[in-house]
Design an enzyme around this catalytic site. Structure first.
Site, PDB file in Angstrom:
ATOM      1  N   ASP A 302       0.866  -1.172   0.000  1.00 47.32           N
ATOM      2  CA  ASP A 302       0.000   0.000   0.000  1.00 47.32           C
ATOM      3  C   ASP A 302       0.912   1.235   0.000  1.00 47.32           C
ATOM      4  O   ASP A 302       2.131   1.157   0.206  1.00 47.32           O
ATOM      5  CB  ASP A 302      -0.974  -0.007   1.188  1.00 47.32           C
ATOM      6  CG  ASP A 302      -2.219   0.839   0.872  1.00 47.32           C
ATOM      7  OD1 ASP A 302      -2.172   1.639  -0.077  1.00 47.32           O
ATOM      8  OD2 ASP A 302      -3.233   0.691   1.578  1.00 47.32           O
TER       9      ASP A 302
HETATM   10  C1  NOJ Z   1      -4.147   3.787  -0.172  1.00 46.74           C
HETATM   11  C2  NOJ Z   1      -5.274   2.823   0.020  1.00 46.74           C
HETATM   12  O1  NOJ Z   1      -5.189   2.228   1.296  1.00 46.74           O
HETATM   13  C3  NOJ Z   1      -5.333   1.728  -1.028  1.00 46.74           C
HETATM   14  O2  NOJ Z   1      -6.498   0.988  -0.863  1.00 46.74           O
HETATM   15  C4  NOJ Z   1      -5.247   2.313  -2.402  1.00 46.74           C
HETATM   16  O3  NOJ Z   1      -5.326   1.295  -3.363  1.00 46.74           O
HETATM   17  C5  NOJ Z   1      -3.953   3.082  -2.524  1.00 46.74           C
HETATM   18  N1  NOJ Z   1      -3.926   4.168  -1.545  1.00 46.74           N
HETATM   19  C6  NOJ Z   1      -3.744   3.657  -3.930  1.00 46.74           C
HETATM   20  O4  NOJ Z   1      -4.604   4.694  -4.162  1.00 46.74           O
END
Ligand code: NOJ
Length: 785
Positions: A302
C-alpha cells in the site's frame, strides 16, 4: 484367510469403472484448477521472461519494482529525475492514477520506444465500484447477495477501465469488517467470512475474466493483506492485535478465495500483525501467501507502507525498511521510492541477494506478459473503445438494476411502501439534490454531475414532488441554530404532501479511507429534522444514504418505513424511484450488523456463546446495564414488499457422516401480491468442539424468485467438509463427532433449527474446508398443485 479373486468379467467392469473414475478425477482436477490458470503462461512466454531478465541490469530489474502516481511531484516522494526521465531510464515498472487512452499511450510510448529494453508499463488505478459508470459501493453490492450481479459489475468496471488505458485495478478490497466506526467498511463485503469469500471470487472473476490478455480485462488486486479491518477502535491505520486463529478463521479466507479464483496481484496492508507491519511480514507474504496457498502473481505494497515501517518501529531507517520488505516477499513498492533508492546498494553491499530482486522483477514481468503487453503495449489505449464503452448506456442500465437490488428495506409498517405514482411526495433532507454524494467515497473517474440525485430520479416518476434541501451534517462547525435554517419551509412543504420522503445520512467524504467516526448516529441536525416531520402525522419514509451501518433506533421508531440506500452510484435517484414506486421489489439483505449504539461495537452475528451467555434474570451474565445485546438490524436482515412464509425445516437424516451429504429442506410461500426474491440462509452451530465455535455460522444461502402465491422447496446439500474448523493446531481442518444444530431462515435473527449428529466414518476426517458451498437446488410448485 483366503481372498476370493474377482472373475475376469468383473475385473473388466472394475477396470472400466476405475478408468471412468480416473477421467472424472482428471475432469474435476481441471475444473477445480480452472480459475487458478488465469495467470499461467506458455513455456515460450516463461522463457521470454527469463531471457529478458538475463538481459536486464540490476538497476533495470529494480526499476520494475516501483510504482509511482502520475502526479507524484505533488502528492508523494519526488523522483530525482522527474517521471519522464525515470521512465526513459527504465526506473519505473508501473504508474497509477494515470488514465485515458491518449494520456497513457504517450507514457507507454516513452517506455517502449525510449528505453533500452522497451519494457511496457502497467497502469493501475483504484477502480473500486465502477470506473466512470459508478455502481453501488462494494458493501452495498454485497447487500444484493447476488454474486452474478457483482461479477457483472466488476466486468463492466474492467471494460470501462481497460478502454480508458488501464491494466490493473486495486480491487477487490476483501477485508472482513466488523467495526462500523472504520470508514473503510464501505469498500468491502461486510462482516461474514462466507459472503466475503464469495464476493471476493465474483469480483476477481469479473475484473480478470478468463483471459487476461483480452482488451476488456484487467489485473485484480486482493487487498489489504491482512487484517486491516481489525484496526483497534475502528480508527484507520491503527494497530491490529489478533490471534493467529482469528487471523486464519476470519480474516484470511476471502484472500484465499481470491487466490483460488486466480487473482493476479495482492496489496499489503498498513497495519501490523503480531508485531510485524504487513509489508515486512514474511509470515504473511511468503509462508502463507506463496508457500501455503501457491500464489503466483505479484505483491504491491500500500501507499508508502514500506517507509511507514520506520514509525512503526521495526526498522531504524528507510534502507532497513526496503530490506525487510523485499526479504518478506514484497515485489513492488507503491510510491515510497524505498526500492528505487536503496535496493541496488543493498545488493551491492551483500545485504540482499540479487536472486531476490530478480524473482520480484520476474513476478511483475510475468503479469505484463499475461496482459499481452509485450505483444501490443497499446492494446488498452484505444480511443474508439473508450468512446464506445466508457459510460455506455447499457452500463448505466446495469448500474441502475444493481443499485435497486442493493437497497435494504429495514422497516415498512402498514405497507407504507411502495407508493402509487400519483402520491404527492415531499422530498426533504440534506441529500435530496446531491449528485456528488451518490457516487460515494471511492469513485474512480465517476463524475458527480453525471449521477442522478434523488430529486432527479423521483420527479419524472411521481406526479407531484416538492423538494426542500435542509439540515446540516454537523461536521463543518455549523451551530445548531444555523443548521436548522430551512426547517420551517421544509415542514410547510411536507404539510402539503401525502407522504414525506426524507433523504438523510452521511456525506460521501464521511466514510472511506481516513474517515473513521466515534459516533455512528445520524450526524448533525438530521434527527431533529425527522422529529419535526414526524409531528405532522404523515407517513414518514426515511431513506438513509451512508457508507457504513449507522446506529438509528430512534430513526426506526419514528419512521413508518426505512430504506438503507448506501451510496448507490451513478444511477442512484433512478434506482431509488424504482424501489419507492414498486417497479423493483426490494430484496437486499444486510451484509453487516447495524448496532443500536456505538457502545455495542464490534457487534457481529457470529459471536461466541461465552461461559456466561446473556440471561436477563441473572446480573452476572454477559450483557450491558444500559443497552440490549441484540442489534438494531441483524446480519442477513431485509424486507420485501411481499411476505414470504417458511414451512417446517427438515433434515434428511438424524445423523450423517463423510460419505453422504446431509440435505436440509424448507418450503417457502410468497403470501403477497408482488413477485419476491427471497434469500434463504443456512447457518450451523457446532455444539461441542475442541475449540469454541461461534453460536451461528453462515454456511450457505440460496436466492429464489417467487411469483405471488407461489411455493418453492429449497434444498441445501451439506457436506462434513463444509463444517470443519481449524483444530487445536490452528491449521488442520477438523470436525469431531457430535451434535450439529442447523438453522434456516430469512435473517440471522429469525431462524428455526434442527439438531443432527455428525458421526465420522471410521479413520476418516473431512479433508479440507471449502470456503464456498456446494451447489444446491430448488423445486417449484404453486400452492395446491
Ligand atoms: C491507499 C489505500 O489504502 C489503497 O487501498 C489504495 O489502493 C492506494 N492508496 C492507492 O490509491
Amino acid at each position: 484367510m483366503s481372498t476370493k479373486m474377482p472373475s475376469s468379467s468383473t475385473r473388466l467392469a472394475l477396470a472400466f469403472v476405475a478408468f471412468k473414475l480416473l477421467l472424472l478425477g482428471a475432469a474435476l482436477f481441471f475444473i477445480s484448477n480452472l480459475d487458478a490458470q488465469t495467470f499461467r503462461l506458455s513455456p515460450k512466454q516463461e522463457a521470454d521472461v527469463e531471457t529478458l531478465l538475463d538481459r536486464m541490469t540490476l538497476q533495470e530489474q529494480v526499476g520494475q519494482l516501483s510504482i509511482f502516481t502520475s502526479d507524484w511531484d505533488v502528492t508523494g516522494p519526488t523522483l530525482r529525475g522527474g517521471y519522464r526521465d525515470d521512465i526513459k531510464a527504465g526506473r519505473v515498472g508501473a504508474i497509477f492514477n494515470a488514465y485515458t487512452a491518449d494520456y497513457n499511450r504517450e507514457l507507454q510510448r516513452i517506455s517502449v520506444e525510449e528505453t533500452r529494453l522497451k519494457v511496457p508499463l502497467i497502469f493501475g488505478y483504484d477502480v473500486i465500484h465502477g470506473h466512470r459508470t459508478i455502481f453501488p459501493m462494494p458493501l452495498a453490492e454485497a447487500a444484493t447477495w447476488d454474486t452474478a450481479a457483482v461479477e457483472r459489475a466488476a466486468q463492466i468496471a474492467a471494460r470501462e477501465a481497460s478502454a480508458d488505458g488501464l491494466h490493473w485495478t486495486f480491487a477487490p478490497m476483501v477485508d472482513i469488517a466488523r467495526d462500523p466506526r472504520w470508514g473503510r467498511v464501505m469498500e468491502g463485503s461486510g462482516e461474514d467470512v462466507l459472503l466475503g469469500s464469495m464476493m471476493a471470487r465474483a469480483r476477481v472473476r469479473g475484473f480478470q475474466g478468463t483471459d487476461l490478455s483480452a482488451d476488456s480485462t484487467i489485473l485484480a488486486c486482493a487487498k489489504h493483506f491482512a487484517a486491516y479491518g481489525a484496526a483497534q477502535a475502528g480508527r484507520d491505520y491503527n494497530t491490529v492485535d489478533i490471534s493467529d486463529r482469528v487471523l486464519r478463521e476470519t480474516y484470511l479466507p476471502p484472500f484465499k478465495a481470491a487466490v483460488d479464483a486466480g487473482v493476479a496481484t495482492f496489496m499489503t496492508s498498513f497495519n501490523e500483525v503480531d508485531g510485524v507491519p504487513a509489508s515486512g511480514s514474511r509470515y504473511l507474504l511468503t509462508d502463507i501467501l506463496r508457500d501455503e496457498w501457491g500464489f503466483g502473481g505479484f505483491v504491491v505494497t500500500d501507499y508508502t507502507s514500506i517507509n511507514e515501517m520506520v514509525p512503526h518501529g521495526v526498522v531504524a531507517d528507510i534502507r532497513g525498511a526496503a530490506e525487510l520488505a523485499i526479504e518478506a516477499g514484497v515485489d513492488m513498492d507503491m510510491q515510497g521510492a524505498t526500492f528505487h533508492e536503496n535496493l541496488v546498494s543493498l545488493v551491492e553491499d551483500g545485504e540482499v541477494d540479487k536472486a531476490t530482486v530478480r524473482n520480484a522483477a520476474k513476478n511483475i514481468l510475468r503479469a505484463k506478459m499475461a496482459l499481452g503487453l509485450f505483444d501490443d503495449p497499446y492494446r488498452y489505449s484505444d480511443t474508439a473503445r473508450q468512446r464506445r464503452y466508457v459510460l455506455a448506456p447499457e452500463h448505466r442500465a446495469e448500474a441502475r438494476r444493481t443499485a435497486a437490488k442493493s437497497m435494504v428495506l429495514l422497516k415498512n409498517d402498514n405497507a407504507t411502501l411502495p407508493l402509487a405514482t400519483s402520491t404527492r411526495v415531499a422530498l426533504i433532507g440534506p441529500l435530496v439534490s446531491s449528485q456528488h454524494d451518490m457516487i460515494g467515497a471511492w469513485h474512480a473517474d465517476g463524475k458527480g454531475d453525471e449521477a442522478i440525485s434523488p430529486e432527479m430520479g423521483l420527479k419524472p416518476v411521481f406526479a407531484n414532488v416538492s423538494v426542500r434541501t435542509v439540515a446540516d451534517f454537523g461536521l463543518d462547525g455549523v451551530a445548531k441554530g444555523e443548521a436548522r435554517v430551512g426547517f420551517a419551509e421544509a415542514i410547510a412543504a411536507a404539510r402539503a404532501a401525502d407522504v414525506i420522503v426524507a433523504c438523510v445520512g452521511e456525506k460521501a467524504d464521511m466514510s472511506g479511507e481516513a474517515a473513521s467516526r466515534t459516533n455512528i448516529d445520524l450526524p448533525g441536525e438530521q434527527l431533529a429534522l425527522l422529529r419535526e416531520l414526524k409531528k405532522l402525522g404523515k407517513p414518514l419514509i426515511t431513506v438513509v444514504f451512508a457508507g457504513r451501518p449507522l446506529a438509528m433506533p430512534e430513526v426506526d421508531s419514528i419512521s413508518d418505513a426505512v430504506l438503507m440506500a448506501w451510496w448507490p452510484g451513478t444511477e442512484a435517484g433512478n434506482a431509488l424511484a424504482d424501489v419507492l414506486s414498486g417497479k423493483v421489489n426490494p430484496s437486499a439483505r444486510l451484509p453487516m450488523t447495524f448496532p443500536r449504539s456505538v457502545g455495542q461495537v464490534p457487534l457481529h452475528y457470529d459471536q461466541k456463546n461465552t461461559g456466561r451467555p446473556m440471561d436477563a434474570k441473572n446480573k452476572y451474565t454477559s450483557k450491558y446495564l444500559d443497552q440490549l445485546n441484540t442489534p438494531m438490524y441483524a446480519f442477513g436482515y431485509g424486507l420485501g414488499y411481499s411476505q414470504v412464509d417458511y414451512g417446517q425445516m427438515t433434515a434428511s437424516a438424524k445423523a450423517f457422516g463423510d460419505a453422504t451429504p446431509l440435505t436440509v429442506t424448507v418450503a417457502l410461500t410468497n403470501q403477497g401480491k408482488y413477485a419476491q426474491r427471497e434469500t434463504v440462509q443456512l447457518y450451523v452451530r457446532d455444539s461441542v468442539a475442541l475449540r469454541t465455535r461461534p453460536a451461528l455460522e453462515l454456511i450457505d444461502f440460496q436466492q429464489i424468485d417467487l411469483a405471488p402465491g407461489q411455493s418453492k422447496t429449497v434444498t441445501f446439500s451439506v457436506s462434513a467438509k463444509q463444517l470443519t474448523y481449524l483444530g487445536p493446531d490452528g491449521k488442520t481442518p477438523t470436525l469431531e463427532a457430535g451434535d450439529m444444530r442447523f438453522f434456516v431462515g430469512p435473517s440471522s435473527d429469525e431462524l428455526q433449527s434442527t439438531l443432527v449428529k455428525y458421526a465420522p466414518t471410521k479413520d476418516t476426517q473431512p479433508a479440507a474446508t471449502p470456503i464456498l458451498p456446494t451447489t444446491t437446488k430448488t423445486s417449484t410448485k404453486r400452492p395446491n398443485e
